[in-house]
Design an enzyme around this catalytic site. Sequence first.
Site, PDB file in Angstrom:
ATOM      1  N   HIS A 142      16.090  -6.471   3.335  1.00 12.22           N
ATOM      2  CA  HIS A 142      16.040  -6.744   1.890  1.00 12.22           C
ATOM      3  C   HIS A 142      14.912  -7.741   1.569  1.00 12.22           C
ATOM      4  CE1 HIS A 142      20.063  -4.907   1.836  1.00 12.22           C
ATOM      5  NE2 HIS A 142      20.299  -5.680   2.878  1.00 12.22           N
ATOM      6  N   SER A 165     -12.986 -11.755  -2.450  1.00  8.20           N
ATOM      7  CA  SER A 165     -12.775 -11.702  -3.890  1.00  8.20           C
ATOM      8  C   SER A 165     -14.030 -12.199  -4.565  1.00  8.20           C
ATOM      9  CB  SER A 165     -11.570 -12.578  -4.283  1.00  8.20           C
ATOM     10  OG  SER A 165     -11.538 -12.785  -5.684  1.00  8.20           O
TER      11      SER A 165
END
Length: 482
Positions: free
Chosen positions: A168, A298
């Site tokens: 999870h 970036s």
Amino acid sequence: MAADSCTDGAFSAEVEAEFLKYRSPLVSRYASKEMAYNFSDKKKFSTWRKLWIYLAKGEQALGLPITDEQIQEMEANVEKIDFKLAAEEEKRLRHDVMAHVHTFTHCCPKAASIIHLGATSCYVGDNTDLIVLRDGFSILLPKLARVIRRLADFAEKYAELPTLGFTHYQPAQLTTVGKRACLWLQDLCMDMRNLQRARDELRFRGVKGTTGTQASFLQLFEGNHEKVEELDRMVTEMAGFKQTYLVTGQTYSRKVDIDSLSVLSSLGATVHKICTDIRLLANLKEIEEPFEKDQIGSSAMPYKRNPMRSERCCSLARHLMTLVMDPLQTAAVQWFERTLDDSANRRISLAEAFLTADIVLSTLQNVCEGLVVYPKVIERHIRHELPFMATENIIMAMVKTGGNRQQAAAVVKQEGGDNDLISRIKADPYFSPILPQLDALLDPTTFTGRAPQQVTKFLLLEVRPLLAPYEDKMNVKVDLEL
């Protein structure tokens, strides 16, 4: 003085014209040369010509009046395709196969009367598609084998390195970096077997005639059923297939396309899962994909290490997963012996599925060749979570020394802080009986169960036998330009 790259006339008019129309990025930007060629017009139409030669050879061997000279003329012109003439003929005739029959006869005047003798358009169209599908799988399989090999090497190297397991996306029991890689490998091995099966189970449409009844060939051989069957067998063998579909309509069943694209879409799901995991691990700074020396992470934030290759894999894998819907719907609406609403769709979906799978595997191989692991970061994350995972072990150790389980549990669980649990246990006189055992109780390797042994057994019994036929094709590295 250096030439000004921005001056007019930097490109020829022909080159510039290419940039004035849409070009599929699957070919112009991504796919390998071999896969791009596999779906090229040159491969397609030269295969048509080879199929016409196979047909002529078979018909000659079975007694039809076809000369060696006619066959030799055809063989000499297999690669000499006048694409401009073919386009003009197709514009005039509105029929691609007949356009290429006329184009072939233009350079083979002696063989003009026997080219395509007794055949229907699907003789060249569908049989070529089956050859291209087979060859497409043969291009993909060694690439998938190399991905599995690189990832297997990674799994073996890190078979014993403990890491947080997640369920999870919450910290759970420890596993190892290598064991997690084996989860990826197991799915890839399933894909490998699926691709092999899909390729090996492909059959040839063969020589079946207009509605699949072989009526035209039965007429050519004056009712001789044995010769018609032998012609079908001979052409199938010349095309490199072991079996033919015993019954067809005008086309081979479009469920064949479903099978082919299903296994590719399933591969897409596997790759998407693997690369999503890598992207999540990159966020945790535990594992990174390779980052080139001059690569820009970036444009605005140079310190970032964006997982660009994994993102590309996910992006293209999503497209690959959707493509199976095309053959599913096409097969569902093929009325009786065939309708032509399959044609335009298949030109796109079949090619795009293989081209997409091709670049996805090349990119994933590149990622697997350069995965970077940061053990210190992994260790820090384990240290943060392990004390809470070890609470039951600590409680049981106290019980064995005569302590009270409920009292021990209350101290460990109810009074537990964030990261100071172990220091508080060490400072609490109540736990003095187990302090000599504490380091052993908190050793991460004692929390990974049989993960290392599972890695070893899986690589030995599952991966190595699967890769054995591809060992001579393993030493190929992938350097991505884009």
